[in-house]
Design an enzyme around this catalytic site. Sequence first.
Site, PDB file in Angstrom:
ATOM      1  CE  LYS B  34      -3.796   2.164   2.504  1.00  0.00           C
ATOM      2  NZ  LYS B  34      -4.755   1.991   3.692  1.00  0.00           N
ATOM      3  CB  SER B 109      -8.227   3.663   2.550  1.00  0.00           C
ATOM      4  OG  SER B 109      -6.979   3.232   3.478  1.00  0.00           O
ATOM      5  CB  SER B 133      -8.111   1.110   5.566  1.00  0.00           C
ATOM      6  OG  SER B 133      -8.958   2.426   5.697  1.00  0.00           O
TER       7      SER B 133
END
Lengths: 91, 433
Positions: B34, B109, B133
């Site tokens: 990420k 996210s 997330s």
Amino acid sequence: MPDKKIIDPKKYSELSKIDLSPQEMEILDKQFPEILEYFDLLSKADTSEDIDPQTLSNVFREDIPKDSIADEILDVVPEKKGRFVKGPRMM
Amino acid sequence: MKEKNKSINAYITFSKPDDSISDGKLSGKTIAVKDTISTAGLRTTCASKMLENYVPPYDAHAVSLIKKHGAIITGKTNCDEFAMGSSTEHSAFGPTHNPHDLERVPGGSSGGSAAAVAGGLADLALGSDTGGSIRCPASFCGIVGLKPTYGLVSRYGLVAYGNSLEQIGPMAKNVHDCALLLECISDYDDRDATCVNTKRIDYTSHLEDDISGLKIAVPKEFFGPGTDSIVEKSVWNTIKKLESEGAIVEEINIDSIKYSLAAYYIIAMSEASSNLARFDGLRYGIHTGKSKDWNELFSNNRKSGFGFEVKRRIMLGTFSLSSGYFDEYYIKAQKVRSLITNDFKKVFSKFDVIVGPTMPTLAFKLGEKLTDPLSMYMCDIDTVSANLAGIPSISIPCGNSNSLPIGIQLMSSHFNEKTILNLGNRVEQIAGV
């Protein structure tokens, strides 16, 4: 809970150091009361008992010198003078 | 991979081939990281224009560990800007598309990480979870995602959003691989003062499938208004199967859950307003040029660098921490957090696992909630409690509806990842998804 109408986006954009466009200001002016009305749900939660907001304690480690990456950190600074970060005038 | 990425937009930056890969538990595995997690020499943007050209000088501890274990880092994945969102639409690099239906969101996210794994663009992924997330995109993309206990995985090198809530965690196609990645990244690190020096566990060799006698609590609040009936049905079908295999299931009430979303957002936004104060464009990040006045320069840099959702959250956080509102919002939210934590502890004194849906709905259409922030925040209703309480939680696929995945969420007490991985292993076998 405070009156939701006093949430002024202009005031909080200044406190947050974020310039906002008039369009952004207008949108937030409409959205903030709705979001804060939802947050006001918390006023119904019974926290009258002696509830600690969070149990926290300091964590220390031995102060032992280690390898530094100061030079690498300075490499990504946009404006610098020698080994100093160059900023705007404060006064 | 680059060709396949065009339709999904899972990656922001691809890695260059690395010849210095070591041998280890992750040898031969490709891992997507990420873009809120720092990678030395590899651009880390947090999906923000603010850090569009930022190349970190150091690796996050979790990244050092996956390198040590022989992983091949494929690149940096798209996400909501600074991890603020539930759909991966709030990205300066465009939205990520759900590999199961390109017109739908992958969740967020960590949507790029989930889409990379689900779309076959990586074997594994690292995500970060502040209020769901990792679990939200895992649910929407039909993969496994685990948020570890707060303090199990070092946050060193994770760009901070809500630092009292978030953890780096593993995302994978199955429970075994998720357990493998977790055991590689859960290592004590004194550079994160909140990292707990506890015994680390070899999760993969402890994976079992006998769940007889396991006590499962199902809070009614996790099936509140807004829960899609197909999600409710699929989750309950799985719970019934677990019961038929010997688990002891009981429906319970955790009254304080109804306050969790409001408490979470006040705390997360307050922490964001403080954590993101560092982005002034002086030491790194976007720099809009010379200005006589520091106030004007900082405000201009932040205006140009931050997207609208980030601005909204920083301002609401600033409000919650400001004089006259601090006690009513921030302190009240922290007290409610303690209330929720205590309630979860009480449940875990009687039960081994808490089970419910990960997300109240299936993956929604791109743009569907983009202009209604409150409706977007509501997506996190079932996931934020675990972050407030600091407990581990995993999402595992348990069904499908019109080819869209449904995730079941399993939570356990602090540092008891082993229990939810074991139960997850069984869920995976019986769900057969």
